[in-house]
Design an enzyme around this catalytic site. Structure first.
Site, mmCIF file in Angstrom:
data_model
loop_
_atom_site.group_PDB
_atom_site.id
_atom_site.type_symbol
_atom_site.label_atom_id
_atom_site.label_comp_id
_atom_site.label_asym_id
_atom_site.label_seq_id
_atom_site.Cartn_x
_atom_site.Cartn_y
_atom_site.Cartn_z
ATOM 1 N N ARG A 84 0.750 -1.327 -0.056
ATOM 2 C CA ARG A 84 0.063 -0.234 -0.564
ATOM 3 C C ARG A 84 0.917 1.714 0.010
ATOM 4 O O ARG A 84 1.811 1.651 1.155
ATOM 5 C CB ARG A 84 -0.655 -0.172 1.250
ATOM 6 C CG ARG A 84 -1.616 1.099 1.313
ATOM 7 C CD ARG A 84 -2.365 1.692 2.868
ATOM 8 N NE ARG A 84 -3.003 2.402 2.863
ATOM 9 C CZ ARG A 84 -3.073 3.298 3.768
ATOM 10 N NH1 ARG A 84 -2.766 2.633 5.223
ATOM 11 N NH2 ARG A 84 -4.451 4.641 3.793
ATOM 12 N N HIS A 129 -3.066 11.020 0.959
ATOM 13 C CA HIS A 129 -2.535 10.834 2.320
ATOM 14 C C HIS A 129 -1.984 11.754 2.996
ATOM 15 O O HIS A 129 -0.282 11.517 3.270
ATOM 16 C CB HIS A 129 -2.134 9.118 2.450
ATOM 17 C CG HIS A 129 -1.457 8.786 3.395
ATOM 18 N ND1 HIS A 129 -1.456 7.414 4.098
ATOM 19 C CD2 HIS A 129 -0.729 9.197 5.073
ATOM 20 C CE1 HIS A 129 -0.801 7.457 4.698
ATOM 21 N NE2 HIS A 129 -0.888 8.638 5.769
ATOM 22 N N GLU A 174 -7.682 7.955 6.587
ATOM 23 C CA GLU A 174 -7.910 9.041 7.919
ATOM 24 C C GLU A 174 -8.179 10.561 7.673
ATOM 25 O O GLU A 174 -7.291 11.307 8.410
ATOM 26 C CB GLU A 174 -6.511 8.533 8.865
ATOM 27 C CG GLU A 174 -6.103 7.622 8.912
ATOM 28 C CD GLU A 174 -4.420 7.280 9.700
ATOM 29 O OE1 GLU A 174 -4.303 8.688 10.496
ATOM 30 O OE2 GLU A 174 -4.265 6.924 10.196
ATOM 31 N N ASN A 361 -6.761 1.505 10.462
ATOM 32 C CA ASN A 361 -6.037 2.231 10.462
ATOM 33 C C ASN A 361 -6.168 1.791 12.247
ATOM 34 O O ASN A 361 -6.906 2.700 12.525
ATOM 35 C CB ASN A 361 -4.998 3.164 10.362
ATOM 36 C CG ASN A 361 -5.064 3.307 9.004
ATOM 37 O OD1 ASN A 361 -5.356 2.323 8.311
ATOM 38 N ND2 ASN A 361 -4.622 4.271 8.875
ATOM 39 N N TYR A 363 -4.091 1.373 15.421
ATOM 40 C CA TYR A 363 -3.237 1.175 16.705
ATOM 41 C C TYR A 363 -2.916 1.377 18.525
ATOM 42 O O TYR A 363 -2.175 0.367 18.814
ATOM 43 C CB TYR A 363 -2.061 2.243 16.595
ATOM 44 C CG TYR A 363 -1.414 3.381 14.613
ATOM 45 C CD1 TYR A 363 -0.018 2.084 14.869
ATOM 46 C CD2 TYR A 363 -2.603 3.229 14.244
ATOM 47 C CE1 TYR A 363 0.124 2.334 13.646
ATOM 48 C CE2 TYR A 363 -1.912 3.174 12.582
ATOM 49 C CZ TYR A 363 -0.438 2.986 12.769
ATOM 50 O OH TYR A 363 -0.030 2.957 11.448
ATOM 51 N N GLU A 430 -3.516 -0.711 8.316
ATOM 52 C CA GLU A 430 -2.250 0.328 8.771
ATOM 53 C C GLU A 430 -1.998 -0.462 10.543
ATOM 54 O O GLU A 430 -3.122 -0.587 11.102
ATOM 55 C CB GLU A 430 -2.383 1.694 9.108
ATOM 56 C CG GLU A 430 -1.591 2.436 7.927
ATOM 57 C CD GLU A 430 -0.881 3.686 8.495
ATOM 58 O OE1 GLU A 430 -1.213 4.131 9.458
ATOM 59 O OE2 GLU A 430 -2.055 4.773 7.571
HETATM 60 C C1 PNW Z 1 -0.992 6.894 10.948
HETATM 61 N N1 PNW Z 1 -4.550 7.162 16.486
HETATM 62 O O1 PNW Z 1 -1.311 8.511 11.606
HETATM 63 C C2 PNW Z 1 -1.134 7.379 9.923
HETATM 64 O O2 PNW Z 1 -1.677 7.193 8.417
HETATM 65 C C3 PNW Z 1 0.964 7.359 9.134
HETATM 66 O O3 PNW Z 1 0.942 8.623 8.420
HETATM 67 C C4 PNW Z 1 1.367 7.729 9.986
HETATM 68 O O4 PNW Z 1 2.756 7.326 10.377
HETATM 69 C C5 PNW Z 1 0.980 6.514 11.528
HETATM 70 O O5 PNW Z 1 -0.442 6.640 12.326
HETATM 71 C C6 PNW Z 1 1.914 7.102 12.603
HETATM 72 O O6 PNW Z 1 1.827 7.615 13.323
HETATM 73 C C7 PNW Z 1 -2.784 7.502 12.190
HETATM 74 O O7 PNW Z 1 -5.882 7.615 16.799
HETATM 75 C C8 PNW Z 1 -3.089 8.422 13.103
HETATM 76 O O8 PNW Z 1 -3.818 6.575 17.924
HETATM 77 C C9 PNW Z 1 -4.100 7.716 14.554
HETATM 78 C C10 PNW Z 1 -3.705 7.482 15.273
HETATM 79 C C11 PNW Z 1 -2.411 6.482 15.444
HETATM 80 C C12 PNW Z 1 -2.268 7.105 14.022
#
Ligand code: PNW
Length: 533
Positions: A84, A129, A174, A361, A363, A430
């Site tokens: 991706r 992005h 996002e 995505n 995390y 992600e």
């Molecule tokens: C992503 N959260 O952003 C992005 O899509 C990437 O470009 C970035 O490098 C990656 O995460 C790492 O930061 C995020 O709310 C958006 O926890 C939201 C969160 C985490 C990451």
């Protein structure tokens, strides 16, 4: 060191696909190469370098503009089924518009795509992005409703040029980060900081722009090239601190009320309703709605329901509780209209159902609490929510302060999405872990194992997860954190002119997962030699 995944050997189902992800501004460099013009990240980092923690920028980044063949070699080393990546709008359309497409920019992506296809690696393109053309920002960017057409035109150029070979498309990465962080705050370009106002304008325009691109693909390209297209949302799990805030999916779900004489009643809600009047034929002809309203529910609804509800529910539109709350607050604050813009009925229809899959995505997880000692800007997104979030000290952490290791949150989130949106296909676009660098990344290895294990738990529960992309293939420009926080399976040496990429332990472990289609937590890789199988 974070907790180990429990001893386990688990199989991924047939058809499940594995990949890794990156984004244009974070890796490409070549910021002014061959006719490329300035985007909002070029502009911001050049104008005010030390807004980025290490005063760095993406001028060269991983130099993938020149080193894409090495990137594809790494994909082959890992045995990835898909990769991706995102397109730089300015590289393809230097004027922002389709009048003067840039042959060199288009050639770059053709080279990358063709190199991947040589080795049967499927390209997955994210159209947007975060690197908006600076000129469009000067016109208001995502707050200008004309962006619906600007984005649609850009999307069509991309489909026309790459659609014969690219079967996986993601419109926008996002929306929450684009709108809330970029327009309602200062934590992403363009740092507009018009709290409680600009992020909601952005949200509406962005959703309509996404939907327009979706329908262009659906009507003009899908027939001849047969691909699939969706949106990617960032979704954290929010866990309530108190039991009474523990709303169920049922309470959160939109329902449509279908009673005679109230046909156009569309509000629905995360609510119970009572029949207030029953007519002679036993029809309920008047109802009362009680919206469930808790801090946790507002977090879920504002942070990702705001973007998912309009696309993935039967009724469409922003979540009822959000409309209700922001309208009431706006009125009390002296506005003549809600700060949350309304969709026209055509827009609502355009957006509803405009995604073949949910790109996710994920995390981390946050706890939610109401804390009267916290004061919020008025108006603002946080004041509209009226609650705050935190992560307990005892949760294992990463290099990024916001990233705590909470795999059960992933499990819960996936189940909630299944219950809320009719079990849509979910493509995890992600998931990953940050360190400060180093090849012996046992904590990243643990993170991947724990999160894949949680994802398999959700799949056992019936969640329709169809693929998974690790963030990220290699270290890259981590936005406001510059090159200080590293997400790569491969480490990148930013002091070497050829940006040497070296596999971390996690790369070897991921390779074995992809090769065997098995999560085996006892696997210990030999990290001496990375090969192409
Ligand atoms: C992503 N959260 O952003 C992005 O899509 C990437 O470009 C970035 O490098 C990656 O995460 C790492 O930061 C995020 O709310 C958006 O926890 C939201 C969160 C985490 C990451």
């Amino acid at each position: 060191i974070i907790k180990e995944a429990k001893q386990n050997v688990r199989q991924f189902p047939d058809g499940f696909i594995f990949g890794a992800a990156t984004a244009s501004y974070q890796i490409e460099g070549g910021w002014d190469a061959d006719g490329k013009t300035e985007n909002i990240w070029d502009h911001m980092t050049h104008k005010d370098p030390c807004l980025i923690v290490d005063c760095s920028n993406g001028d060269v980044a991983d130099d993938s503009y020149n080193l894409y063949k090495r990137d594809v070699e790494m994909m082959r080393e890992l045995g990835l089924q898909f990769y991706r990546f995102s397109l730089s709008w300015n590289r393809i359309l230097p004027t922002s518009f389709p009048d003067k497409p840039n042959a060199a920019g288009i050639q770059y992506y053709n080279n990358l795509i063709n190199e991947m296809l040589k080795y049967n690696i499927e390209p997955m393109i994210t159209l947007y992005h975060w690197d908006l053309p600076q000129r469009l920002q000067e016109l208001g960017g995502w707050t200008n409703p004309h962006i619906v057409d600007w984005f649609a035109d850009f999307a069509r150029v991309a489909f026309e040029n790459f659609g014969d070979r690219v079967k996986y498309w993601i419109t926008i990465n996002e929306p929450r980060e684009v709108c809330f962080q970029g327009y309602g705050d200062v934590t992403k370009a363009p740092r507009l900081n018009m709290k409680g106002i600009a992020e909601y304008m952005c949200a509406k325009n962005l959703l309509v722009a996404h939907a327009k691109a979706y329908h262009i693909y659906d009507k003009e390209f899908r027939g001849k090239w047969g691909g699939t297209i969706g949106i990617t949302l960032s979704m954290n799990w929010y866990e309530p601190e108190t039991e009474e805030d523990n709303v169920s999916a049922e309470e959160m779900r939109q329902f449509e009320v279908d009673v005679p004489f109230l046909k156009d009643f569309k509000r629905g809600g995360s609510a119970q309703f009572d029949c207030k009047f029953i007519d002679f034929f036993d029809n309920c002809v008047a109802i009362s709605i009680k919206l469930t309203d808790t801090p946790r529910l507002r977090h879920l609804n504002y942070s990702w329901g705001q973007y998912a509800h309009p696309i993935f529910t039967e009724s469409g539109d922003f979540p009822p509780i959000m409309k209700e709350k922001i309208a009431a607050k706006s009125e009390a604050q002296g506005f003549y209209r809600s700060r949350l813009p309304e969709f026209t009925s055509e827009e609502l229809e355009l957006v509803r159902g405009s995604s073949d899959f949910l790109g996710l995505n994920h995390y981390t997880t946050n706890m939610i609490k109401v804390d009267d000692s916290v004061t919020y800007d008025v108006p603002s997104y946080w004041d509209d929510i009226g609650a705050t979030r935190y992560q307990p000290e005892e949760w294992d952490g990463a290099a990024s302060t916001w990233l705590k290791v909470v795999p059960w949150g992933f499990h819960k989130l996936l189940n909630r999405l299944r219950e809320l949106y009719g079990n849509p296909p979910i493509m995890v676009t992600e998931n990953g872990f940050s360190s400060f660098g180093g090849l012996e990344d046992d904590d990243r290895v643990s993170y991947y194992r724990l999160y894949l294990d949680a994802m398999l738990d959700a799949m056992d529960d019936g969640c329709n997860v169809v693929g998974y992309a690790a963030w990220s293939l290699m270290d890259n420009f981590e936005w406001m954190r510059g090159y200080t926080e590293r997400f790569g399976l491969y480490e990148v040496d930013y002091t070497s002119p050829n940006r040497t990429r070296t596999p971390r332990k996690s790369a070897f472990v991921y390779k074995e997962i992809v090769r065997t289609r098995t999560l085996d937590t006892s696997y210990e890789p030999d990290t001496n030699l990375m090969t192409i199988d």
